[in-house]
Design a protein around this motif. Structure first.
Motif, PDB file in Angstrom:
ATOM      1  N   GLN A 114      -0.872 -54.356  -5.843  1.00 28.95           N
ATOM      2  CA  GLN A 114      -1.585 -53.938  -4.615  1.00 28.95           C
ATOM      3  C   GLN A 114      -2.351 -52.642  -4.845  1.00 28.95           C
ATOM      4  O   GLN A 114      -1.882 -51.769  -5.591  1.00 28.95           O
ATOM      5  CB  GLN A 114      -0.571 -53.706  -3.495  1.00 28.95           C
ATOM      6  CG  GLN A 114       0.113 -54.950  -2.992  1.00 28.95           C
ATOM      7  CD  GLN A 114      -0.709 -55.668  -1.917  1.00 28.95           C
ATOM      8  OE1 GLN A 114      -1.397 -55.031  -1.133  1.00 28.95           O
ATOM      9  NE2 GLN A 114      -0.648 -56.979  -1.920  1.00 28.95           N
ATOM     10  N   GLN A 115      -3.478 -52.531  -4.168  1.00 29.90           N
ATOM     11  CA  GLN A 115      -4.266 -51.300  -4.304  1.00 29.90           C
ATOM     12  C   GLN A 115      -4.027 -50.391  -3.108  1.00 29.90           C
ATOM     13  O   GLN A 115      -3.821 -50.873  -1.991  1.00 29.90           O
ATOM     14  CB  GLN A 115      -5.742 -51.653  -4.391  1.00 29.90           C
ATOM     15  CG  GLN A 115      -6.085 -52.273  -5.736  1.00 29.90           C
ATOM     16  CD  GLN A 115      -7.570 -52.252  -6.006  1.00 29.90           C
ATOM     17  OE1 GLN A 115      -8.352 -52.269  -5.073  1.00 29.90           O
ATOM     18  NE2 GLN A 115      -7.922 -52.206  -7.276  1.00 29.90           N
ATOM     19  N   GLY A 116      -4.051 -49.081  -3.381  1.00 33.65           N
ATOM     20  CA  GLY A 116      -3.961 -48.105  -2.291  1.00 33.65           C
ATOM     21  C   GLY A 116      -2.591 -48.009  -1.655  1.00 33.65           C
ATOM     22  O   GLY A 116      -2.461 -47.505  -0.536  1.00 33.65           O
ATOM     23  N   THR A 117      -1.551 -48.508  -2.319  1.00 35.29           N
ATOM     24  CA  THR A 117      -0.212 -48.472  -1.720  1.00 35.29           C
ATOM     25  C   THR A 117       0.665 -47.365  -2.302  1.00 35.29           C
ATOM     26  O   THR A 117       1.799 -47.184  -1.877  1.00 35.29           O
ATOM     27  CB  THR A 117       0.520 -49.819  -1.946  1.00 35.29           C
ATOM     28  OG1 THR A 117       0.505 -50.083  -3.352  1.00 35.29           O
ATOM     29  CG2 THR A 117      -0.124 -50.953  -1.185  1.00 35.29           C
ATOM     30  N   LEU A 118       0.138 -46.648  -3.302  1.00 34.62           N
ATOM     31  CA  LEU A 118       0.966 -45.613  -3.936  1.00 34.62           C
ATOM     32  C   LEU A 118       0.934 -44.319  -3.118  1.00 34.62           C
ATOM     33  O   LEU A 118      -0.122 -43.920  -2.616  1.00 34.62           O
ATOM     34  CB  LEU A 118       0.475 -45.348  -5.368  1.00 34.62           C
ATOM     35  CG  LEU A 118       0.576 -46.542  -6.333  1.00 34.62           C
ATOM     36  CD1 LEU A 118      -0.057 -46.217  -7.678  1.00 34.62           C
ATOM     37  CD2 LEU A 118       2.030 -46.975  -6.523  1.00 34.62           C
TER      38      LEU A 118
END
Ligand code: ATP
Length: 435
Positions: A114-118
């Motif tokens: 997933q992108q942008g979940t960190l």
């Protein structure tokens, strides 16, 4: 030969008793490993080779074995309590944790994609904490050491004074270190408990650049002399943003692991950082008085810091070869004889007492000189293959002719050539070969 994969090495290590998963019968403790009978010999030989080169064969370096548990002030003064951290990010989607500086793409979670979940990174201190004595209070807090180096710095004056050492000189140490790594992995490459081989070389400040260069070359030579493939080794200078808090210059010796280039050893110019920090915090005078020049100063330090367990792993990978012999795949660990767990295997051709007896006699004699193994099971071909797979350089076969001619056959692991050698001259023959 096909590329060596991590799985190939991991499987061989488990199958042949080099490395076992720690707590295996309870399902295993992640990132902890036990070294089996073959692994402990290989690891000991790597450490022994390092000690020999770094201490025994030198007039300017002495050894030390300092405690794992030290006063908390040691880690406060060294800066570890404050800055020995890695940037930890967590994925809001799958809850996995990662080291930001090791991510290929800092916007994508490598576990769920997933992108942008960190999350934003937070500094996670890698030191393991425990308490000394029965009370779990802050006053009793101690750390398991995350490096062996600080034990050397705090003993600088003890060692210098008792051995009346003059600059330049080094203090070497091998021992366990502990780091609560965020992402351990790649088998024994990165573990939370591991062994280090570190040496602090103290010199006059203006000589530090020369010694830095010197140690970079010496350390490369060590790997090459022990048979590591030159093309699998390189030296990489650290970028400015990679430098540790104590370092004014670092190069990494890197190995081409199955997943790419990665660190084997760091060679750092630690300047006088550690001695100055400990002098200020402890109030002890850790300067050096140079009688020739009548000067007093803090020595500078060049530190070659290698991982014993990681280096052992690299030697294992590097030694692994597969060859086609008579339409069969022969797996050979082409370990340098100094590193090989067993130097010689004694193989009686049959299990009959008349052959077992002389084989045992030969084995008893050889054991006085080297780690050896007697193997009486299965066909001789299979036994040779097994010894090849664990890297034993020589196999001594006792056959029925031995009873008449008092000679044995010695087989060379790498060439598979065989020599007939009188039993009386066997130790000298092997000594010559193994030297
Ligand atoms: P990395 O960047 O891989 O975390 P480092 O640069 O922090 O390592 P150093 O502090 O320079 O490592 O430690 C010296 C050597 O100790 C390393 O080159 C490595 O061989 C070994 N080492 C460090 N951490 C580990 C670990 N978690 N497991 C096994 N060996 C380690």
């Amino acid at each position: 030969m096909p590329e060596v994969t991590l799985d190939t090495i991991t499987n061989l290590a488990k199958k042949r008793g080099f490395v076992f998963q720690a707590s295996e019968i309870y399902g295993g403790l992640r990132s902890s490993y036990d070294y089996g009978p073959l692994g402990v010999e290989l690891l000991r030989n790597v450490k022994e080779a390092w000690w020999r080169t770094m201490v025994q064969e030198r007039s300017d370096i002495v050894g030390l074995d300092s405690a794992v548990l030290q006063a908390r002030q040691v880690w406060q003064a060294s800066g570890h309590e404050e800055v020995f951290t890695d940037p930890l990010v967590e994925c809001r989607n799958c809850n996995s944790r990662h080291r930001l500086d090791k991510l290929e793409d800092p916007n994508t979670c490598p576990t769920c994609g997933q992108q942008g979940t960190l999350t934003d990174p937070r500094n996670f201190n890698l030191m393991f904490r425990t308490h000394m004595g029965p009370v779990d209070s802050d006053e009793n807090l101690v750390y398991l050491r995350p490096e062996t180096a600080q034990g050397i710095f705090i003993n600088f004056e003890n060692v210098r004074r008792t051995l009346r050492l003059k600059l330049p000189f080094g203090i070497a140490q091998i021992g366990k270190s502990f780091r609560n790594e965020i992402t351990p992995g790649q088998f024994v490459f990165r573990t939370r408990e591991f062994e280090q081989m570190e040496m602090e070389y103290f010199c006059r400040p203006e000589e530090a650049p020369t010694w830095f260069q010197y140690w970079r070359e010496e350390r490369m030579k060590w790997y090459l002399e022990l048979g590591m493939t030159e093309g699998n080794l390189r030296v990489r200078p650290h970028e400015a943003d990679e430098l540790s808090h104590y370092s004014s210059g670092t190069v990494d010796v890197e190995y081409s692991f199955p997943w790419g280039w990665d660190e084997l050893e760091g060679i750092a110019n630690r300047s006088s950082f550690d001695l100055e920090q400990h002098a200020a915090a402890s109030g002890e005078d850790l300067t050096y008085f140079d009688q020739d020049s009548n000067e007093r100063f803090f020595p500078h330090v060049i530190e070659p810091a290698a991982g014993a367990t990681r280096t052992t792993f690299a030697f294992l990978i590097d030694a692994y070869t597969e060859e086609e012999v008579n339409d069969e795949t022969r797996v050979v660990l082409k370990l340098h004889p100094r590193l090989a767990p067993y130097k010689v295997a004694v193989l009686p051709l049959s299990k009959k007492t008349e052959l077992i007896e002389p084989a045992e006699k030969i084995a008893a004699e050889l054991r006085r000189h080297w780690m050896i193994e007697v193997d009486t099971t299965q066909s001789i071909g299979r036994r040779y293959r097994r010894q090849d797979e664990i890297g034993t350089p020589y196999a001594v076969t006792v056959d029925f002719d031995t009873l008449q001619d008092e000679a044995v056959t010695v087989r060379d692991r790498d060439t598979m050539s065989q020599d007939r050698i009188p039993m009386t001259g066997l130790v000298d023959y092997l000594r010559g070969k193994l030297a």
